[in-house]
Design an enzyme around this catalytic site. Structure first.
Site, mmCIF file in Angstrom:
data_model
loop_
_atom_site.group_PDB
_atom_site.id
_atom_site.type_symbol
_atom_site.label_atom_id
_atom_site.label_comp_id
_atom_site.label_asym_id
_atom_site.label_seq_id
_atom_site.Cartn_x
_atom_site.Cartn_y
_atom_site.Cartn_z
ATOM 1 N N HIS A 189 0.879 -1.177 0.000
ATOM 2 C CA HIS A 189 0.000 0.000 0.000
ATOM 3 C C HIS A 189 0.910 1.219 0.000
ATOM 4 O O HIS A 189 1.932 1.248 0.714
ATOM 5 C CB HIS A 189 -0.898 0.016 1.228
ATOM 6 C CG HIS A 189 -1.531 1.353 1.484
ATOM 7 N ND1 HIS A 189 -2.681 1.760 0.842
ATOM 8 C CD2 HIS A 189 -1.148 2.378 2.291
ATOM 9 C CE1 HIS A 189 -2.989 2.981 1.255
ATOM 10 N NE2 HIS A 189 -2.088 3.377 2.132
ATOM 11 N N CYS A 206 -4.604 1.864 -4.377
ATOM 12 C CA CYS A 206 -3.815 2.961 -3.831
ATOM 13 C C CYS A 206 -2.578 3.245 -4.673
ATOM 14 O O CYS A 206 -2.146 4.400 -4.795
ATOM 15 C CB CYS A 206 -3.400 2.624 -2.397
ATOM 16 S SG CYS A 206 -2.536 1.040 -2.265
#
Length: 649
Positions: free
Chosen positions: A33, A101
């Site tokens: 992420h 993301c």
């Protein structure tokens, strides 16, 4: 000028690094992420676009901080850009693999610095999906984002017998899209549609577009005005479906086109459209090696499809073998050859118990015998020899984790206590267990496939001693049949047969064994391995340049096995040597079918091509035809066609 940083987190909290090798066959150090940090704020995408103080988001402290350079964009322009992106990066569009993301941070990096995020982050989905395990999980991950309920998306049922995968997926999904705990609650996501927007690369600025062109050989770009252009809305579902079918996917070996959609009302999309002289929406542009080669204006579906196919043909020309008729080769079923016959289980167990009783007694062997007779035998009889009866048959019982753990311990004890020639009944029991999906899945999760790997290693050692007595023959024969059966579970086959020389150490001497039954089993195992290679190549070329076979889907890439070329070189050398000496038509048929799978769609400039020329493969095939050993017409045709695929010396 303001510094721009990329914060990197591991959504799996270390599980990927710990489990990836045994699950996928490839080391994956994290499920990444990322967030962008600039002007004293950390910005990230999950439940829409969120902002926090650096290192104060619900993800905690970053695992790594990567400097991306400096930006000349002022803070007000940056905030305006983020505001424009909020309609694009919405909660309902989030997808763990395709639109996540990292898509967001890569877009932001392009806007702020003209660069991109590190390749190891961007390439993670492709790396994961290029593994058989990842390809098998792809439908599950897609279903997680089809119709999410408010908040965190519910995980769809995982593939059968993948409890570890289910746990990992749940943890990663919850981390990826959990609402930030220190921020105001995000609005509930809209009900998801069947949109395949995740197949499209998001681009909202010139820098991101240039990066996309630079990193993909073939690119299809749609300039659209979704809000103000009815034809744009009309063709959008068609374009998204084409992106899903012909876009870059791990199941196609990274081949295909990168599809992007540039909305002139989002971010700097209008500026990008001006750069490329867009005056009409929708406009489609087609790029090959960063150069524009075609353009289509308007919602012309037929022309759009034709130009995409032409782009892919130019980027990935068809393999030379695709122009050959090869009726016999195409008729080969790529399903593995399995040994499913069930012996009289009580008699087999009684025989094995007599071997145990003949060994020096010990508490360990007594306990092992008790496990086999009281637990393993009832399981085998219930699973593989169900009682006949009227009505709908009851579901077959699978092995429990407790049983498999106890059975493994018993196997370890008996392998250490008994001579090799007495262990073949034990191997035969595991041969049946390999057909149980639950047992096979459990074996995948054990180091080196646990007891099956140990038993196979014993066969390799016995063959290395060049002993071909009856006892060793029986052990090798049952081991070959066991290894053939593991191809029912590709992940288990990959664990056992690829990369460490175990399979070749058993296969090569077995293909030249004096016993015809052993050679038949060995040729079956060789075919299963070669068919796995063929499946991988077919999936790699699915839909590109005519390589796709109608009976193999691209989503069957989970059957891809042993695609390492050096492994193939050793295997085909053994197959050709065995063919020269083989006189059994049945064995010849399986050997030639294995060679056919390795030859078809092999790299034209790879090691296999040169090796076939050096070894005189075409002459070997011709020699078999002239030997008069082959009586069946279909086998004769297959040998002839394989010869036609071999290079001339």
């Amino acid at each position: 000028m303001a510094p721009v940083q990329l914060y990197i987190y591991d959504l799996s909290n270390g599980l990927a690094k710990q489990l990836s090798a045994q699950l996928t066959g490839r080391q994956i150090d994290g499920i990444w992420h990322t967030s962008i940090v600039v002007y004293g704020k950390e910005v990230f995408y999950g439940q829409g676009i969120s902002t926090a103080l650096p290192g104060r988001s619900h993800h905690g402290q970053p695992l790594q901080v990567v400097p991306l350079g400096e930006t000349a964009i002022d803070e007000a322009t940056w905030e305006e850009y983020l505001q424009d992106l909020k309609d694009h990066y919405t909660a309902e569009k989030y997808h763990l693999l395709d639109f996540n993301c990292n898509s967001f941070t890569n877009d932001c990096a392009g806007f702020l610095t003209g660069g991109s995020i590190p390749a190891f982050v961007k390439d993670l989905p492709t790396d994961f999906l290029s593994t058989p395990f990842g390809a098998a999980l792809r439908p599950t991950i897609d279903n997680m984002y089809r119709r999410p309920s408010p908040g965190v998306p519910a995980v769809a049922p995982p593939p059968p017998n993948q409890p570890v995968a289910a746990s990992l997926l749940q943890a990663v999904a919850a981390q990826a899209q959990a609402p930030p705990s220190n921020l105001p609650p995000a609005a509930a996501p809209l009900a998801a549609t069947e949109s395949l927007a995740g197949s499209l690369h998001p681009v909202t600025n010139s820098a991101s577009f240039r990066t996309l062109l630079r990193t993909h050989r073939a690119v299809v770009a749609l300039f659209t005005d979704f809000q103000g252009c009815p034809p744009c809305r009309m063709i959008a579902p068609v374009y998204e479906q084409l992106a899903a079918e012909k876009g870059v996917r791990a199941a196609t070996g990274g081949r295909g086109a990168a599809f992007t959609k540039i909305d002139i009302r989002v971010g700097a999309g209008g500026t990008l459209a001006t750069e490329w002289g867009i005056r009409v929406t929708p406009t489609f542009m087609f790029f090959l090696d960063e150069k524009k080669i075609a353009e289509v204006k308007g919602a012309d579906v037929g022309e759009l499809k034709s130009q995409i196919d032409l782009l892919l043909f130019q980027a990935y020309p068809p393999h030379p073998h695709s122009s050959l008729s090869l009726t016999g080769v195409k008729a080969i079923s790529l399903e593995p050859i399995l040994f499913t016959q069930v012996p009289p289980l009580d008699n087999a167990m009684a025989k094995f118990v007599s071997f145990i009783d003949a060994a020096p007694p010990s508490p360990a062997t007594t306990q092992a015998k008790e496990i086999l007779t009281s637990h393993v035998l009832p399981y085998l009889k219930a699973r593989f020899a169900p009682a006949a009866g009227a009505g709908k048959p009851a579901p077959l019982p699978s092995a429990s984790t407790l049983l498999l753990t106890q059975w493994t311990a018993a196997t370890s004890t008996l392998v250490g206590a008994l001579p090799t020639e007495t262990l073949f009944p034990l191997v035969d029991m595991w041969r049946l267990a390999a057909l149980d999906p639950v047992a096979a899945s459990w074996l995948v999760s054990t180091p080196n496939a646990g007891p099956v790997g140990v038993l196979a290693g014993r066969a390799r050692d016995a063959l290395a001693q060049s002993t071909q007595d009856k006892g060793t023959r029986n052990y090798v024969l049952t081991t070959l049949r066991l290894l053939a059966n593991v191809f029912k579970t590709p992940a288990l086959a990959r664990t056992l047969l690829c990369g460490d020389g175990l399979a070749l150490g058993i296969l090569v001497p077995s293909l030249l064994h004096t016993d015809a039954t052993v050679r038949t089993a060995a040729s079956s195992l060789a075919f299963n391995a070669a068919a796995g290679v063929q499946r991988a190549r077919v999936a790699t070329g699915a839909g590109l340049g005519g390589v796709c076979e109608s009976n193999i889907r691209a989503d069957e890439a989970d059957t891809a096995l042993c695609v390492d070329e050096e492994w193939q070189v050793e295997l085909i050398s053994a197959l050709l040597e065995a063919l020269q000496k083989e006189e059994s038509e049945e064995v010849i048929h399986r050997l030639v079918a294995a060679v056919a799978c390795l030859l078809r769609f092999m790299p034209a400039d790879g090691q296999l091509h040169g090796l076939l020329e050096v070894l005189g493969a075409r002459g070997i095939m011709q020699g078999k035809l002239e030997s008069k050993l082959i009586k069946k017409k279909e086998v004769q045709r297959l040998v002839d066609e394989v010869g036609s695929m071999c290079p001339t010396s």
